[in-house]
Design a protein around this motif. Structure first.
Motif, short mmCIF file in Angstrom:
data_model
loop_
_atom_site.label_atom_id
_atom_site.label_comp_id
_atom_site.label_asym_id
_atom_site.label_seq_id
_atom_site.Cartn_x
_atom_site.Cartn_y
_atom_site.Cartn_z
N ALA A 63 -4.74 27.28 20.67
CA ALA A 63 -3.49 26.52 20.78
C ALA A 63 -3.78 25.06 21.06
N ARG A 64 -4.75 24.81 21.94
CA ARG A 64 -5.13 23.43 22.27
C ARG A 64 -5.64 22.72 21.01
N ALA A 65 -6.52 23.37 20.27
CA ALA A 65 -7.08 22.77 19.06
C ALA A 65 -6.00 22.50 18.01
N ALA A 66 -5.09 23.47 17.84
CA ALA A 66 -4.01 23.30 16.88
C ALA A 66 -3.10 22.15 17.29
N ALA A 67 -2.82 22.06 18.59
CA ALA A 67 -1.97 20.97 19.09
C ALA A 67 -2.62 19.62 18.84
#
Length: 101
Positions: free
Chosen positions: A64-68
């Motif tokens: 989720a962090r990477a996608a954000a």
């Protein structure tokens, strides 16, 4: 009914609020779908102790962090939201597991 505009097209707060409210309804519908997977996991996992998986939790939050960050969003804020989302999902799954008897 106020037309839902894309954020960059909004020119007043009524349009902004209508867009946010519309997105909130969509997010809740997506969360319903996510929690349906928690129901499935509770049905499939053979033991209650298998519900909490810290390695998987870390993976989900990192994704989720990477996608954000790829979308230009603050990674720390999204990771914190996902931390809470995953914990809520675990709580929900534990309850679903317990209901199955």
């Amino acid at each position: 009914m106020t037309e839902i505009l894309a954020g960059p097209d909004c020119t007043n707060m009524a349009e902004v609020r209508a867009g946010v409210d519309s997105l909130d309804r969509e997010l809740v519908a997506l969360l319903r779908r996510r929690f349906d997977y928690m129901d499935a996991a509770a049905r499939i996992k053979p033991e209650r102790g298998h519900v909490r998986d810290e390695a998987r939790k870390a993976q989900v939050i990192a994704q989720a962090r990477a996608a954000a960050e790829a979308q230009g969003l603050p990674g720390d804020a999204i990771a914190a939201l996902w931390e809470r989302l995953v914990e809520a999902s675990i709580e929900y799954e534990l309850a679903a597991f317990d209901r199955r008897g």
